[in-house]
Design a protein around this motif. Structure first.
Motif, PDB file in Angstrom:
ATOM      1  N   ASP A  19      -2.308  17.852  15.448  1.00  0.00           N
ATOM      2  CA  ASP A  19      -3.276  16.862  14.991  1.00  0.00           C
ATOM      3  C   ASP A  19      -2.821  15.438  15.287  1.00  0.00           C
ATOM      4  N   GLY A  20      -1.775  15.337  16.103  1.00  0.00           N
ATOM      5  CA  GLY A  20      -1.270  14.011  16.463  1.00  0.00           C
ATOM      6  C   GLY A  20      -0.442  13.349  15.399  1.00  0.00           C
ATOM      7  N   ARG A  42       9.170  14.133  14.329  1.00  0.00           N
ATOM      8  CA  ARG A  42       8.393  14.791  15.373  1.00  0.00           C
ATOM      9  C   ARG A  42       7.189  13.895  15.663  1.00  0.00           C
ATOM     10  N   ARG A  43       7.147  13.357  16.878  1.00  0.00           N
ATOM     11  CA  ARG A  43       6.024  12.534  17.304  1.00  0.00           C
ATOM     12  C   ARG A  43       4.936  13.454  17.837  1.00  0.00           C
ATOM     13  N   GLY A  44       3.840  13.505  17.109  1.00  0.00           N
ATOM     14  CA  GLY A  44       2.821  14.486  17.449  1.00  0.00           C
ATOM     15  C   GLY A  44       1.909  14.115  18.585  1.00  0.00           C
ATOM     16  N   PRO A  62      -0.387  10.309   9.398  1.00  0.00           N
ATOM     17  CA  PRO A  62      -1.528  10.823  10.164  1.00  0.00           C
ATOM     18  C   PRO A  62      -1.503  10.365  11.620  1.00  0.00           C
ATOM     19  N   GLY A  63      -2.190  11.134  12.450  1.00  0.00           N
ATOM     20  CA  GLY A  63      -2.303  10.775  13.856  1.00  0.00           C
ATOM     21  C   GLY A  63      -3.051   9.461  14.047  1.00  0.00           C
ATOM     22  N   TYR A  90      -5.955   4.867  12.072  1.00  0.00           N
ATOM     23  CA  TYR A  90      -5.452   6.208  11.777  1.00  0.00           C
ATOM     24  C   TYR A  90      -6.644   7.161  11.681  1.00  0.00           C
ATOM     25  N   LYS A  91      -6.380   8.433  11.913  1.00  0.00           N
ATOM     26  CA  LYS A  91      -7.420   9.438  11.756  1.00  0.00           C
ATOM     27  C   LYS A  91      -7.757   9.658  10.280  1.00  0.00           C
ATOM     28  N   GLU A  92      -6.791   9.356   9.429  1.00  0.00           N
ATOM     29  CA  GLU A  92      -6.995   9.472   7.986  1.00  0.00           C
ATOM     30  C   GLU A  92      -6.035   8.511   7.292  1.00  0.00           C
TER      31      GLU A  92
END
Length: 438
Positions: free
Chosen positions: A83-84, A141-143, A182-183, A365-367
């Motif tokens: 989800d990034g 961890r870079r999504g 969030p992504g 941000y996505k969220e």
């Protein structure tokens, strides 16, 4: 019955009002004795990491875990979505007082794929100085940027403790925290910054205000820009937290005043150490200086402005300054100072904080990132103004909520009571007039 309920609610309201606003625990000139121990996170879950990926226990974002860590590796399992999002795993170790450590001892945290490859730029490390104070390192961890680590699936967080021969080998308490950012949304930065406002921090010289630091990340005392006063004893580490919003920079200085000497001369290498950590407990910078019982001070380099794109920078001191939130300051007074000073007379500590920059708009941000512990809200600014620790801020919020409920219930009960009394009055008047003629 109505009157009984009203009395109970009124009593509850009086109790809440009597509790008052949460007080600030100021420095109290503690007498000699055991130093306060690190306060573990409320609700932390016990877990046992494994020396290999086989049977590694699962850890999840939003949780804090307790384990122990001897020299070597401990592995934990992560199940991540595509989800990034960026996922941070921090590890805090806290040796026992008096444990023998070297400058080469420390901890590493890295995120790995099931193929055993480290996620690019995922590792974080922290080393001890001269004393066994709590230290923290974080892996990420870079999504969105890491091709190897973007897919959904199983990953591993590996925590490694390095310890030189001849130094403490006993297991230490370990605290693991997992946070999810969030992504990024459309329009968020994807490249490193070209530069930022630089220059030495101009630290304030106003009168100091008492604020006592906490024992660790979980009860760190909130501070804002200004001058703050505390007290230190040899071997003690104090933690503080500072809210930094997007676009803001932090300048920081720490000073130890003169101590009451028990010898004509003494000196402790690393007698004063200052460390700065990110909102996900990753080390940004640290610095130490010797202390001989006379005035000593440290000024950390001013941070770059908090920007999302800092995570793409090459410098390890810039990458962590990439998310808004609580930044943590740890100050340690070397245990060796006790050899030539009076432990019964704590040494005054002065912190000078300079926060510059107008809060900027958050990146897309996505969220919302608040659930992961990121961002700066009105509650955070209020906590910094009042000098609250996270537990105190939570308690204050609970009291405020209770007062609202009690006040609302009291208002509702009073309204019902007035209606009932009004009904009785009207009924009495009708009865007094007798039947109406038809």
């Amino acid at each position: 019955m109505v009157r009984g309920r009203t009395t109970a609610w009124a009593a509850a309201l009086v109790t809440v009002m009597a509790a008052g606003a949460p007080g600030v625990a100021y420095a109290d000139g503690a007498a000699p004795g055991p130093l306060p121990t690190y306060r573990a996170a409320d609700g932390a879950k016990s877990i046992e990491g494994k020396p290999s990926t086989a049977d590694a226990p699962q850890i999840e974002a939003g949780n804090v875990y307790e384990d122990t860590l001897g020299p070597g590796e401990r592995v934990y399992r992560l199940v991540l979505a595509k989800d990034g999002s960026d996922v941070y795993v921090s590890a805090v170790v806290r040796p026992a007082a008096g444990a023998k450590v070297s400058g080469g001892d420390g901890i590493d945290v890295e995120i790995m794929t099931t193929a055993g490859r480290s996620c690019p730029r995922s590792g974080g490390r922290a080393n001890f100085g001269y004393d066994p104070y709590p230290i923290s390192a974080a892996g990420v961890r870079r999504g969105a940027e890491d091709e190897d680590c973007a897919p959904a699936g199983v990953y591993y967080a590996k925590v490694t403790r390095t310890s030189a021969k001849g130094y403490d080998q006993s297991p230490w308490p370990l605290e693991i925290k997992v946070q999810r950012e969030p992504g990024r949304g459309t329009g968020a930065p994807t490249t490193a910054p070209s530069g930022w406002p630089s220059g030495a921090a101009v630290l304030p010289g106003t009168e100091a205000v008492p604020r006592s630091g906490g024992t660790g990340f979980n009860d760190a005392r909130a501070l804002g820009a200004g001058v703050w006063r505390d007290e230190m004893r040899p071997g003690q580490t104090r933690f503080y937290r500072v809210p930094l919003d997007w676009g803001q920079q932090l300048g920081l200085g720490a000073e130890l005043a003169a101590a009451k000497m028990t010898k004509n001369y003494g000196s402790a290498s690393g007698g004063l150490t200052v460390s700065l950590y990110s909102p996900y407990r990753g080390l940004i910078s640290d610095k130490d200086t010797s202390y001989d019982g006379k005035q000593a001070g440290i000024t950390l380099e001013k941070t770059p402005p908090v920007t999302y794109e800092n995570r793409f920078a090459g410098a390890s001191s810039v990458q962590p300054v990439s998310v808004a939130g609580w930044y943590y300051v740890a100050v340690t007074m070397g245990a060796k100072v006790a050899e030539f000073t009076e432990d019964a007379a704590p040494v005054p500590l002065t912190l000078r904080l300079d926060v510059t920059g107008t809060p900027a708009k958050a990146p897309a941000y996505k969220e919302g990132p608040a659930a992961g512990g990121f961002g700066v809200g009105d509650e955070d600014r209020a906590a910094a103004k009042e000098g609250l620790t996270a537990p105190e801020a939570a308690e204050a919020a609970e009291r405020h909520s209770t007062m609202r409920i009690v006040a609302g219930a009291g208002f509702g009960t009073g309204t019902v009571l007035l209606l009932v009394l009004g009904g009785w009055t009207l009924l009495g008047r009708r009865r007094g007039r007798g039947p109406t003629a038809g």
